[in-house]
Motif scaffolding. Structure first.
Motif, PDB file in Angstrom:
ATOM      1  N   THR A 341       0.834  -1.202   0.000  1.00 16.79           N
ATOM      2  CA  THR A 341       0.000   0.000   0.000  1.00 16.79           C
ATOM      3  C   THR A 341       0.865   1.247   0.000  1.00 16.79           C
ATOM      4  O   THR A 341       0.549   2.237  -0.681  1.00 16.79           O
ATOM      5  CB  THR A 341      -0.928   0.007   1.221  1.00 16.79           C
ATOM      6  N   GLU A 342       1.973   1.215   0.745  1.00 17.89           N
ATOM      7  CA  GLU A 342       2.876   2.363   0.786  1.00 17.89           C
ATOM      8  C   GLU A 342       3.466   2.648  -0.597  1.00 17.89           C
ATOM      9  O   GLU A 342       3.659   3.796  -0.972  1.00 17.89           O
ATOM     10  CB  GLU A 342       3.995   2.108   1.804  1.00 17.89           C
ATOM     11  N   LYS A 343       3.732   1.598  -1.375  1.00 21.92           N
ATOM     12  CA  LYS A 343       4.226   1.796  -2.735  1.00 21.92           C
ATOM     13  C   LYS A 343       3.127   2.358  -3.643  1.00 21.92           C
ATOM     14  O   LYS A 343       3.370   3.239  -4.473  1.00 21.92           O
ATOM     15  CB  LYS A 343       4.724   0.475  -3.322  1.00 21.92           C
ATOM     16  N   LEU A 344       1.934   1.847  -3.467  1.00 16.77           N
ATOM     17  CA  LEU A 344       0.843   2.212  -4.364  1.00 16.77           C
ATOM     18  C   LEU A 344       0.310   3.616  -4.112  1.00 16.77           C
ATOM     19  O   LEU A 344      -0.208   4.271  -5.029  1.00 16.77           O
ATOM     20  CB  LEU A 344      -0.308   1.203  -4.227  1.00 16.77           C
ATOM     21  N   LYS A 345       0.426   4.113  -2.882  1.00 13.35           N
ATOM     22  CA  LYS A 345      -0.243   5.369  -2.544  1.00 13.35           C
ATOM     23  C   LYS A 345       0.304   6.563  -3.324  1.00 13.35           C
ATOM     24  O   LYS A 345      -0.412   7.555  -3.505  1.00 13.35           O
ATOM     25  CB  LYS A 345      -0.176   5.618  -1.039  1.00 13.35           C
ATOM     26  N   ASN A 346       1.537   6.490  -3.780  1.00 20.86           N
ATOM     27  CA  ASN A 346       2.107   7.561  -4.599  1.00 20.86           C
ATOM     28  C   ASN A 346       2.184   7.184  -6.075  1.00 20.86           C
ATOM     29  O   ASN A 346       2.793   7.908  -6.864  1.00 20.86           O
ATOM     30  CB  ASN A 346       3.510   7.916  -4.095  1.00 20.86           C
ATOM     31  N   SER A 347       1.582   6.056  -6.408  1.00 25.41           N
ATOM     32  CA  SER A 347       1.707   5.527  -7.768  1.00 25.41           C
ATOM     33  C   SER A 347       0.397   5.438  -8.538  1.00 25.41           C
ATOM     34  O   SER A 347       0.381   5.524  -9.762  1.00 25.41           O
ATOM     35  CB  SER A 347       2.338   4.125  -7.716  1.00 25.41           C
ATOM     36  N   LEU A 348      -0.717   5.253  -7.834  1.00 26.85           N
ATOM     37  CA  LEU A 348      -1.997   5.022  -8.503  1.00 26.85           C
ATOM     38  C   LEU A 348      -2.687   6.336  -8.856  1.00 26.85           C
ATOM     39  O   LEU A 348      -2.739   7.263  -8.051  1.00 26.85           O
ATOM     40  CB  LEU A 348      -2.923   4.198  -7.614  1.00 26.85           C
ATOM     41  N   ILE A 349      -3.214   6.375 -10.069  1.00 28.05           N
ATOM     42  CA  ILE A 349      -3.994   7.539 -10.504  1.00 28.05           C
ATOM     43  C   ILE A 349      -5.083   7.071 -11.461  1.00 28.05           C
ATOM     44  O   ILE A 349      -4.865   6.183 -12.293  1.00 28.05           O
ATOM     45  CB  ILE A 349      -3.089   8.601 -11.174  1.00 28.05           C
ATOM     46  N   GLY A 350      -6.257   7.666 -11.313  1.00 26.84           N
ATOM     47  CA  GLY A 350      -7.385   7.317 -12.164  1.00 26.84           C
ATOM     48  C   GLY A 350      -7.478   8.241 -13.364  1.00 26.84           C
ATOM     49  O   GLY A 350      -7.540   9.465 -13.224  1.00 26.84           O
ATOM     50  N   LEU A 351      -7.478   7.651 -14.555  1.00 23.31           N
ATOM     51  CA  LEU A 351      -7.622   8.414 -15.800  1.00 23.31           C
ATOM     52  C   LEU A 351      -9.105   8.556 -16.153  1.00 23.31           C
ATOM     53  O   LEU A 351      -9.947   7.798 -15.652  1.00 23.31           O
ATOM     54  CB  LEU A 351      -6.887   7.704 -16.934  1.00 23.31           C
ATOM     55  N   PRO A 352      -9.465   9.500 -17.007  1.00 19.50           N
ATOM     56  CA  PRO A 352     -10.864   9.603 -17.438  1.00 19.50           C
ATOM     57  C   PRO A 352     -11.368   8.269 -18.000  1.00 19.50           C
ATOM     58  O   PRO A 352     -10.683   7.634 -18.818  1.00 19.50           O
ATOM     59  CB  PRO A 352     -10.809  10.679 -18.523  1.00 19.50           C
ATOM     60  N   PHE A 353     -12.532   7.836 -17.533  1.00  6.92           N
ATOM     61  CA  PHE A 353     -13.093   6.575 -18.024  1.00  6.92           C
ATOM     62  C   PHE A 353     -14.606   6.605 -17.829  1.00  6.92           C
ATOM     63  O   PHE A 353     -15.108   6.545 -16.701  1.00  6.92           O
ATOM     64  CB  PHE A 353     -12.485   5.386 -17.280  1.00  6.92           C
ATOM     65  N   HIS A 354     -15.327   6.723 -18.937  1.00  6.23           N
ATOM     66  CA  HIS A 354     -16.785   6.697 -18.901  1.00  6.23           C
ATOM     67  C   HIS A 354     -17.302   6.406 -20.299  1.00  6.23           C
ATOM     68  O   HIS A 354     -16.529   6.339 -21.270  1.00  6.23           O
ATOM     69  CB  HIS A 354     -17.341   8.022 -18.365  1.00  6.23           C
ATOM     70  N   SER A 355     -18.596   6.227 -20.400  1.00  7.58           N
ATOM     71  CA  SER A 355     -19.221   5.751 -21.649  1.00  7.58           C
ATOM     72  C   SER A 355     -19.057   6.688 -22.830  1.00  7.58           C
ATOM     73  O   SER A 355     -19.167   6.260 -23.986  1.00  7.58           O
ATOM     74  CB  SER A 355     -20.719   5.520 -21.424  1.00  7.58           C
ATOM     75  N   PHE A 356     -18.831   7.968 -22.564  1.00  4.95           N
ATOM     76  CA  PHE A 356     -18.953   8.961 -23.619  1.00  4.95           C
ATOM     77  C   PHE A 356     -17.619   9.461 -24.163  1.00  4.95           C
ATOM     78  O   PHE A 356     -17.597  10.389 -24.970  1.00  4.95           O
ATOM     79  CB  PHE A 356     -19.786  10.132 -23.100  1.00  4.95           C
ATOM     80  N   LEU A 357     -16.516   8.876 -23.738  1.00  7.65           N
ATOM     81  CA  LEU A 357     -15.215   9.301 -24.244  1.00  7.65           C
ATOM     82  C   LEU A 357     -15.070   8.961 -25.729  1.00  7.65           C
ATOM     83  O   LEU A 357     -15.498   7.901 -26.186  1.00  7.65           O
ATOM     84  CB  LEU A 357     -14.092   8.614 -23.465  1.00  7.65           C
ATOM     85  N   THR A 358     -14.435   9.862 -26.463  1.00 12.75           N
ATOM     86  CA  THR A 358     -14.187   9.648 -27.886  1.00 12.75           C
ATOM     87  C   THR A 358     -12.757   9.163 -28.090  1.00 12.75           C
ATOM     88  O   THR A 358     -11.904   9.275 -27.202  1.00 12.75           O
ATOM     89  CB  THR A 358     -14.395  10.945 -28.677  1.00 12.75           C
ATOM     90  N   GLN A 359     -12.478   8.662 -29.295  1.00 16.31           N
ATOM     91  CA  GLN A 359     -11.123   8.237 -29.628  1.00 16.31           C
ATOM     92  C   GLN A 359     -10.160   9.416 -29.524  1.00 16.31           C
ATOM     93  O   GLN A 359      -9.038   9.271 -29.021  1.00 16.31           O
ATOM     94  CB  GLN A 359     -11.093   7.665 -31.039  1.00 16.31           C
ATOM     95  N   GLU A 360     -10.589  10.583 -29.968  1.00 17.08           N
ATOM     96  CA  GLU A 360      -9.738  11.773 -29.898  1.00 17.08           C
ATOM     97  C   GLU A 360      -9.381  12.105 -28.449  1.00 17.08           C
ATOM     98  O   GLU A 360      -8.229  12.445 -28.137  1.00 17.08           O
ATOM     99  CB  GLU A 360     -10.451  12.958 -30.555  1.00 17.08           C
TER     100      GLU A 360
END
Length: 373
Positions: A341-360
């Motif tokens: 957990t100590e390694k992950l806490k400075n490493s994990l990040i959530g990118l945009p992810f939802h139904s309406f994202l386009t390829q661009e």
């Protein structure tokens, strides 16, 4: 979600007013708006058929709630655990996993997570049992990744310990089993959403009956007499109506999310050596698309923000760093107890992810990520 971002991290995908309209007409005609109405009962019945079970398991019973948190509190409250019971929970999860244990009158016991799947596994639970006593285990379907119900069934059968899975974001992908209890969230941020609400799926009809009573102040049978101390955690007919409409749309929602995931996988190919995805190679559609940047999460977030891209540090900080929960880890050597957990806490990040994202938009996210790394 601020307006300054041109690409939002999360956009809910709920039914339109036209989708919900016929169910609202039924509700209006029946003049039944809460207290286990006909739409609520139908929604629970449909959910029981919607969630598949592993081979050899019977169909689980569904009980609806005002939230996944109240579903967790309900099942913990009616499992008849001993006073002062200790419940093993992962360090990487939403705070409600731990606060549900506290609100039920028990004590959360923190456990480190798997370095690849970022969850509390049966192997880690067995290791924890060799070092401390616990009375129940609450694994989490982290970021919507389904837990291995068959393995947890085996764990519960071997140890005799109840297993309650906080499967908040995994409805639509999580299967049910023979022994474990599952709690799902229907919040607007979840893939399968009704706006607000929760569900309990349990193979134990007695647990289901007691949990339903708990959600209705503790009433059981006629006469308005409470049999146990409960609360008001029922799901109203408006949310059940949305749930029924959402069931009809689920295949479309899942297809949209699968399309976005495929775009990400293709665009991120050049960064395979720079990032790690959750359970790499496993076939599932995450609720939130979180990557491991190898300690560079803050740098990535800053670079994304410069490009107008919204990111989130989902499930962070770890439970033991929340001011309301820090006392539960008092006296522990954090680095020794929770190294992953100590390694992950400075490493994990959530990118945009939802139904309406386009390829661009996906291409812009991935190019900004590449520049940051």
């Amino acid at each position: 979600m601020g307006e300054a971002y041109k690409i939002q991290c999360l956009v809910p995908d709920l039914p339109s007013p036209q989708d919900i309209g016929p169910f609202l007409e039924e509700m209006h005609s029946a003049r039944w708006y809460s207290n286990f109405g006909p739409l609520n009962k139908r929604f629970e019945f449909e959910i029981e058929n919607f969630v598949p079970v592993i081979d050899g398991a019977n169909k689980n019973t569904a009980v609806s709630f005002s939230s996944a948190t109240t579903a967790l509190e309900a099942v913990l409250s009616v499992l008849e655990l001993a006073e002062g019971a200790r419940v093993l929970v992962p360090t990487l999860t939403f705070p409600a996993t731990a606060t549900a244990v506290l609100n039920a009158g028990f004590t959360p016991v923190f456990c480190d997570v798997d370095p690849d799947h970022w969850d509390l596994s049966p192997a880690l639970a067995r290791k924890a049992l060799s070092q401390t006593a616990v009375d129940a285990v609450m694994p989490v379907a982290v970021y919507g990744k389904p837990v291995d119900v068959r393995a947890w069934d085996e764990f519960s059968a071997e140890t005799g310990l109840p297993v309650v899975v906080d499967a908040a974001a995994a409805l639509g992908q999580q299967v049910a089993g023979k022994h474990v209890h599952l709690a799902f969230s229907l919040h607007a941020t979840k893939p399968f959403s009704v706006g607000e609400g929760g569900l309990l799926l349990t193979p134990d009809t007695g647990v289901a009956e007691r949990a339903r009573s708990w959600s209705n102040f503790g009433f059981a049978g006629p006469g308005g007499v409470i049999s146990r101390v409960g609360t008001n955690a029922k799901m109203g007919e408006f949310y059940a109506a949305t749930g029924l409409a959402q069931l009809a749309r689920w295949s479309t929602i899942k297809s949209r999310r699968a399309r976005v995931l495929a775009m990400y996988k293709s665009a991120l190919t050049k960064l395979d050596n720079e990032i790690q995805t959750q359970g790499a190679g496993d076939e599932f559609i995450p609720a939130t698309f979180v990557i491991n940047t190898g300690g560079r999460a803050k740098m990535v977030a800053d670079r994304m923000a410069e490009s107008g891209i919204h990111t989130r540090f989902w499930y962070l900080p770890p439970l033991y760093e929340h001011p309301a929960l820090v006392s539960l880890a008092a006296g522990l050597d954090i680095d020794a107890c929770f190294p992953e957990t100590e390694k992950l806490k400075n490493s994990l990040i959530g990118l945009p992810f939802h139904s309406f994202l386009t390829q661009e938009e996906v291409n812009l996210v991935c190019s900004s990520l590449a520049e940051a790394l």
